[in-house]
Design an enzyme around this catalytic site. Structure first.
Site, PDB file in Angstrom:
ATOM      1  N   HIS A 199      66.574  41.502  44.455  1.00  0.00           N
ATOM      2  CA  HIS A 199      67.927  41.140  43.720  1.00  0.00           C
ATOM      3  C   HIS A 199      67.687  41.671  42.329  1.00  0.00           C
ATOM      4  CE1 HIS A 199      64.886  38.209  42.174  1.00  0.00           C
ATOM      5  NE2 HIS A 199      65.649  37.703  41.511  1.00  0.00           N
ATOM      6  N   HIS A 242      67.360  40.645  39.014  1.00  0.00           N
ATOM      7  CA  HIS A 242      66.368  40.166  37.945  1.00  0.00           C
ATOM      8  C   HIS A 242      65.477  40.969  37.777  1.00  0.00           C
ATOM      9  CE1 HIS A 242      67.978  35.741  38.512  1.00  0.00           C
ATOM     10  NE2 HIS A 242      68.710  36.456  37.599  1.00  0.00           N
ATOM     11  N   ASP A 264      62.409  41.105  36.715  1.00  0.00           N
ATOM     12  CA  ASP A 264      61.182  41.177  37.263  1.00  0.00           C
ATOM     13  C   ASP A 264      60.916  41.469  38.492  1.00  0.00           C
ATOM     14  OD1 ASP A 264      62.456  38.595  37.591  1.00  0.00           O
ATOM     15  OD2 ASP A 264      60.821  37.428  37.857  1.00  0.00           O
ATOM     16  N   HIS A 265      61.833  41.925  39.254  1.00  0.00           N
ATOM     17  CA  HIS A 265      61.851  42.338  40.706  1.00  0.00           C
ATOM     18  C   HIS A 265      62.255  43.980  40.811  1.00  0.00           C
ATOM     19  CE1 HIS A 265      61.197  38.399  42.404  1.00  0.00           C
ATOM     20  NE2 HIS A 265      61.764  38.299  41.155  1.00  0.00           N
ATOM     21  N   HIS A 314      69.956  32.075  45.204  1.00  0.00           N
ATOM     22  CA  HIS A 314      69.308  32.039  44.009  1.00  0.00           C
ATOM     23  C   HIS A 314      70.258  32.275  42.967  1.00  0.00           C
ATOM     24  CE1 HIS A 314      66.286  33.136  40.959  1.00  0.00           C
ATOM     25  NE2 HIS A 314      66.484  34.336  40.853  1.00  0.00           N
ATOM     26  N   ASP A 364      63.823  35.539  45.172  1.00  0.00           N
ATOM     27  CA  ASP A 364      63.513  34.152  44.666  1.00  0.00           C
ATOM     28  C   ASP A 364      64.573  33.061  45.325  1.00  0.00           C
ATOM     29  OD1 ASP A 364      61.917  35.692  42.848  1.00  0.00           O
ATOM     30  OD2 ASP A 364      63.091  35.247  41.167  1.00  0.00           O
ATOM     31  N   HIS A 366      55.091  34.040  42.347  1.00  0.00           N
ATOM     32  CA  HIS A 366      56.112  34.052  41.443  1.00  0.00           C
ATOM     33  C   HIS A 366      55.717  32.783  40.583  1.00  0.00           C
ATOM     34  CE1 HIS A 366      60.070  34.014  39.880  1.00  0.00           C
ATOM     35  NE2 HIS A 366      60.172  35.372  40.314  1.00  0.00           N
TER      36      HIS A 366
HETATM   37 ZN   LIG Z   1      65.284  35.906  40.212  1.00  0.00          ZN
END
Ligand SMILES: [Zn+2]
Length: 306
Positions: free
Chosen positions: A65, A67, A69-70, A145, A215, A273
């Site tokens: 996805h 976000h 941090d991914h 999510h 997530d 995570h």
């Molecule tokens: Zn996320």
């Protein structure tokens, strides 16, 4: 174990913001020398270096996805691959929003890649086959999510039946019959007789599988997609003391991850995570293990073999 590689290297296991101890999400899965990078948080390329992973052998990258941090590690990784002289096409699987973001970064920095980026978009309507070759198939499945997000399921294809050479000799079956036997068919011997497959072969090892869930809010709807996998990664951003917050932010607790693992009857669970608000993973492990005993922490640098 069936003698062929199926192993997962943890590169990053922290949540949103990197800490001195943890990097954001990234994992490298090697299935019979196919290298799949799963998520690509900031510093993924440095983690690949640190653990001496074969960066240029990665031909497939899977992003869950949008976000940061991914996927914030992706532009840097693409540039490094270029600097190292990459020529092979690189396949990227992820949300359709990923492509314009990466393209504008490459364009603005006037970076020209001498290899092809091949884009594949994920969908969140059930199980979707994304990649397949003679040994492996990879599918995506929907996660719940805050924004569009999918998990990934990596499955080894059924292996050929194992040939017993002594039995071939005994029943006077020539080597030319081996391809048929591997497929499960009966063979003809030198005397023109039919010899049953089960006299000449044994069962192959059971195909192995790995599912990646990050997530996501705790959601039983995911169970049918991940049922009976050998190894499951499920996010565990919080402990039970923050169950409410987990729900609000569409994340899971360690206990919830464990209960999904139990419900899905998986063999082993890895959790990661972790929110930077927690200093240690001791309670994550004890909380998860109280519901699902075969749980491990996704510590960076650890390799999980199936
Ligand atoms: Zn996320």
């Amino acid at each position: 174990m069936n003698g062929q590689t199926f192993e997962l290297l943890i590169l990053g296991s922290g949540a949103a913001s990197p800490t001195a101890k943890r990097n954001p999400s990234a994992q490298l899965l090697n299935i019979v020398e196919r290298y799949f990078l799963i998520d690509c948080g900031e510093a993924t390329q440095m983690q690949l270096r640190r653990y001496k992973a074969k960066m240029q052998k990665i031909n497939h990258i899977f992003i869950t996805h949008m976000h940061g941090d991914h996927f914030y590690g992706l532009p840097g990784l693409l540039s490094t691959m270029q600097l190292l002289g990459r020529k092979n096409p690189l396949h990227i699987f992820g949300p359709k929003e990923l492509r314009p973001v990466i393209e504008v970064i490459l364009e603005a920095s006037e970076s020209r890649l001498n290899y092809e980026l091949v884009w594949h978009y994920t969908h969140d309507n059930g199980l979707n086959l994304l990649f397949e070759d003679d040994k492996v198939k990879v599918s995506s499945f929907p996660l719940r999510h805050r924004i569009y997000c999918t998990g990934f399921l990596f499955q080894e294809k059924p292996l050929p039946r194992k040939i017993n050479m002594d039995k071939l000799k005994k029943f006077k079956v020539s080597a030319a019959e081996i391809p048929k036997l591997k497929k499960g068919l009966d063979a003809h011997n030198d005397l023109g007789q039919i010899v049953k497959n089960n006299k000449l072969t044994t069962d192959p090892a059971t195909p192995r599988s790995y599912a990646y869930c990050s997530d996501t809010i705790s959601d039983r709807g995911v169970v049918p997609y991940i049922e009976n996998v050998n190894l499951l990664y499920h996010e565990a951003t919080f402990l039970s003391d923050n169950t409410k917050r987990a729900k609000q932010t569409f994340h899971s607790t360690a206990k919830q991850a464990a209960s999904i693992a139990k419900r899905a009857n998986v063999q082993k669970l890895i959790i990661g995570h972790f929110s930077s608000r927690y200093d240690s993973t001791v309670r994550f492990l004890s909380e998860a293990r109280s519901s699902f005993r075969n749980t491990e922490i996704a510590e960076e640098g650890l390799t999980f073999k199936i």
